[in-house]
Every structure is written in structure tokens, then in C-alpha cells.
Design an enzyme around this catalytic site. Structure first.
Site, PDB file in Angstrom:
ATOM      1  CG  ASP A   1      -5.337  -9.846   3.303  1.00 30.11           C
ATOM      2  OD1 ASP A   1      -5.096 -10.436   2.231  1.00 30.11           O
ATOM      3  OD2 ASP A   1      -4.937  -8.700   3.547  1.00 30.11           O
TER       4      ASP A   1
ATOM      5  CG  ASP B   1      -3.181  -8.124   0.741  1.00 29.34           C
ATOM      6  OD1 ASP B   1      -2.439  -8.368   1.696  1.00 29.34           O
ATOM      7  OD2 ASP B   1      -4.229  -7.443   0.851  1.00 29.34           O
TER       8      ASP B   1
ATOM      9  CG  HIS C   1      -2.005  -0.971   1.230  1.00 29.86           C
ATOM     10  ND1 HIS C   1      -2.861  -1.132   0.174  1.00 29.86           N
ATOM     11  CD2 HIS C   1      -2.385  -1.880   2.165  1.00 29.86           C
ATOM     12  CE1 HIS C   1      -3.728  -2.102   0.449  1.00 29.86           C
ATOM     13  NE2 HIS C   1      -3.454  -2.573   1.649  1.00 29.86           N
TER      14      HIS C   1
ATOM     15  CG  HIS D   1      -6.964  -5.169   1.934  1.00 32.21           C
ATOM     16  ND1 HIS D   1      -6.323  -5.960   2.871  1.00 32.21           N
ATOM     17  CD2 HIS D   1      -8.223  -4.980   2.374  1.00 32.21           C
ATOM     18  CE1 HIS D   1      -7.169  -6.229   3.853  1.00 32.21           C
ATOM     19  NE2 HIS D   1      -8.324  -5.649   3.573  1.00 32.21           N
TER      20      HIS D   1
END
Length: 366
Positions: A267, A179, A142, A181
Site C-alpha cells: 500500500d 506496509d 495491526h 501503515h
């Protein structure tokens, strides 16, 4: 050649800094917890512990690494950002961006986390290892050059790519991010470049809320070299493998990279508190087997997985172990304690057909 596993106990000591009220952490005072953050050391530590208990650690080349050099960090992050990060770290900790608190020594730990990724990529590109896994913490996908967010303080994978390219070890790189996200940091760094193909599989509308659209395809020289696959919440094992088979793997093979790097978050699992997907440990095993086969086809097996998210202390170790079984080809396995329960909780045939049709629709938009 062996599979490498890059880790360091000090990365488990990264903490939430100003979110932690139990002890004045830093120096030789190990944090008791993550200071209330979902990103905590136990998911990673319990993976390493499970590896030691099953014995798969003995089938891997276990290594640490040096911290990423200032020169390596500057290839991605501006000097002003690094200076402020170091200043706050030396002063006891703080927060630079969104959801990125850190304690005293956070700068050095983040540089070590990046260093694990740098060393893993270098070892694979120099044929010292066949493939590798870097248990990097804090994560990195991120983090933008001058703005950290989502628990990420340095762009670990981008730092490793820039180091490899500057040393003449690679030219064309694929970053596959599974991931849950969106990998907005990696996307932002390479959005206008055609030498790095970025592919992000993520839950639609999770985090960040304003990035990850399929229409974001890159800009300028990078047009067409950024692929976002926003998946519906509720997607399970079948949906993930369908996305891999119909979109991800053909794109990787067409790009013909020198190395494939996976931003490996766990996740998307069915029990993760920060997502609403239904992946299982076997999902990650099967995705790893697929991308490993693709690497053998296009780049002599050169493949590195760099740890990102995953917030279930119970299940991340088993997702990680399954991934390492596939990556290394080890005969050492461990039963999935949640496997039977999660299998019966997979999407119904009707919903799964809808999810697969939506993935086919995404493919038509690319």
C-alpha cells in the site's frame, strides 16, 4: 531449496460481514465483495491469477496449510478474546474492534490466515524451503492481543514467531514491516522484549494516528529493539531504498537474527487509495533483493514474507509479482503496466534530496 508460496482459496472468502448487504454470506455462499471495505479479496486473487498466467507459479512450491491451532493462538491472544471472536463468528459475524468486521466463519478463516504464516516460517526454519511467501488474509500487523483493528483480526506474524520459538526452531527474529501503515500490533506485542527486533517503515501520520513515532523505541528489556521510521508523504523509490540502505539493513545485520520476517504490504504504491507514497513495483523488487541478501549474510537465507495491506486491485498484482521474482530468482517476469507513468511522477530531485535528508535525520535519532 525452493521458494514456497502459501495460499488458500478460503482466505479470499473473508468478508466484511455486517458491512455486506448483498447476500447472507457464509457456508457455501461466497461473498460477492468485501462489503464496502478497502480490504477486499481481489487484490490477493488477482495476484494469484497473474502468477498463474505468467507461469511463475510453476517456479514456486505452492502449498496450503492447516489452521493455526488453539494452542498457537493462545500464545498471543487471551482466551476471552478468542472465545468472543468464535462466538460472534458462529452467530453470523460482527465486529470486535476498530474497522474489523467479519462474516460467518470469520474465525476459522482468520485462523487459516495465521496458519499460512505459521507453516511458512516453520518450513523455512526446518530447511524444507529456502524462503517463502504467505498470502495471508485477513492481515495481522495491526492486531493487538485483545484488540483487533485496521482489518486485522489475529496477529499472524506474532503467532508464527511464538510457534517457532516454542518449538525451539528460532530464538532471535527480525520483523521488518514495509506496509505503509504503522505495524502497531507487532510493536505492542514485542515492545518489552529483546529477542524480536521490530522495524516499521510507514507513512507518517497515516494509520494509526497515535502510534509510530521514532521516539517509541521499546521499554524495559525491549528498549532499543523497536524502530519506527515515519516517512514523509510523497516519498518514492529513492527514499525507500535510502531508508533500507542507511538504517534498516545495518540494524538487521547487527541484530544477527535466526530468521527475517517481512510484513509485506503493497500500500505504499503510488496508486494506492489509502496512502500518499510513490513506491513502484520495482521498489518492492529492490527492497526484496536487499533483504534477501541480508538474510543470506546473517541467517543462511531464512526469509519469510507475510502479506499485509495493499488496496489497488490494478497494481498490487504487479508489485507482488515483482517481489516474488526477486524472492525466488525466477526468470519469469512481467512488464509493469504503470512503470513508465510512475517513473515520471517520482519526486523531483530537490524534493527527493529533502526526503533523503529527513531519513538521515531519523538515523541520527536512533
Amino acid at each position: 531449496m525452493a521458494t514456497g508460496f502459501f495460499w488458500d482459496e478460503k482466505c479470499f472468502w473473508h468478508a466484511g460481514g455486517n458491512y455486506a448487504f448483498t447476500l447472507p454470506i457464509g457456508g457455501h455462499v461466497q461473498p460477492l465483495a468485501a462489503g464496502g471495505l478497502p480490504e477486499n479479496p481481489e487484490t490477493k486473487r488477482r495476484l494469484k491469477n497473474l502468477m498463474d498466467v505468467t507461469g511463475i507459479s510453476g517456479d514456486l512450491d505452492m502449498r496450503s496449510a492447516e489452521v493455526a491451532s488453539r494452542e498457537a493462538l493462545l500464545r498471543v491472544h487471551p482466551e476471552s478474546y478468542l472465545d468472543e471472536f468464535k462466538r460472534l463468528s458462529d452467530a453470523g459475524g460482527g465486529e470486535l474492534g476498530r474497522r474489523t468486521p467479519f462474516a460467518s466463519g470469520g474465525y476459522e478463516i482468520a485462523a487459516l490466515s495465521a496458519g499460512l504464516a505459521v507453516a511458512a516460517v516453520e518450513a523455512v526454519l526446518t530447511a524444507d524451503l529456502q524462503n517463502a511467501y504467505a498470502l495471508s488474509r485477513p492481515p495481522g500487523h495491526h492486531c493487538l492481543p485483545d484488540f483487533p483493528n485496521g482489518f486485522c483480526l489475529l496477529a499472524n506474524i506474532a503467532i508464527a514467531i511464538e510457534a517457532a520459538q516454542s518449538n525451539g526452531l528460532a530464538q532471535r527474529v527480525v520483523v521488518l514491516d514495509w506496509d505503509v501503515h504503522h505495524g502497531n500490533g507487532t510493536e505492542g506485542i514485542y515492545y518489552e522484549r529483546d529477542d524480536v527486533l521490530t522495524i516499521s517503515l510507514h507513512q507518517e501520520g497515516n494509520y494509526p494516528l497515535d502510534t509510530g513515532a521514532i521516539t517509541d523505541r521499546g521499554k524495559g528489556a525491549g528498549a532499543g529493539y523497536n524502530i519506527n521510521l515515519p516517512l514523509h508523504a510523497g516519498g518514492g523509490h529513492s527514499a525507500y531504498l535510502h531508508a533500507m540502505d542507511t538504517i534498516v539493513l545495518p540494524r538487521i545485520e547487527a541484530f544477527n537474527p535466526d530468521i527475517i520476517i517481512v510484513a509485506c504490504g503493497f500500500d505504499a504504491s503510488a496508486v494506492d487509495p489509502l496512502s500518499r507514497m510513490l513506491a513502484t513495483a520495482d521498489t518492492f523488487r529492490q527492497m526484496t533483493l536487499r533483504v534477501k541478501k541480508a538474510a543470506e549474510t546473517v541467517c543462511d537465507g531464512r526469509l519469510v514474507l507475510v502479506h499485509e495491506g495493499g488496496y489497488s486491485e490494478v497494481y498490487v498484482p504487479f508489485c507482488g509479482h515483482a517481489t516474488l521474482e526477486a524472492l525466488s530468482g525466477s526468470a519469469i517476469t512481467t512488464p509493469d503496466p504503470l512503470g513508465p507513468a510512475l517513473e515520471i511522477r517520482q519526486p523531483s530531485p530537490r524534493f527527493d534530496a529533502f526526503l533523503r535528508a529527513e531519513i538521515d535525520f531519523l538515523a541520527q535519532q536512533l
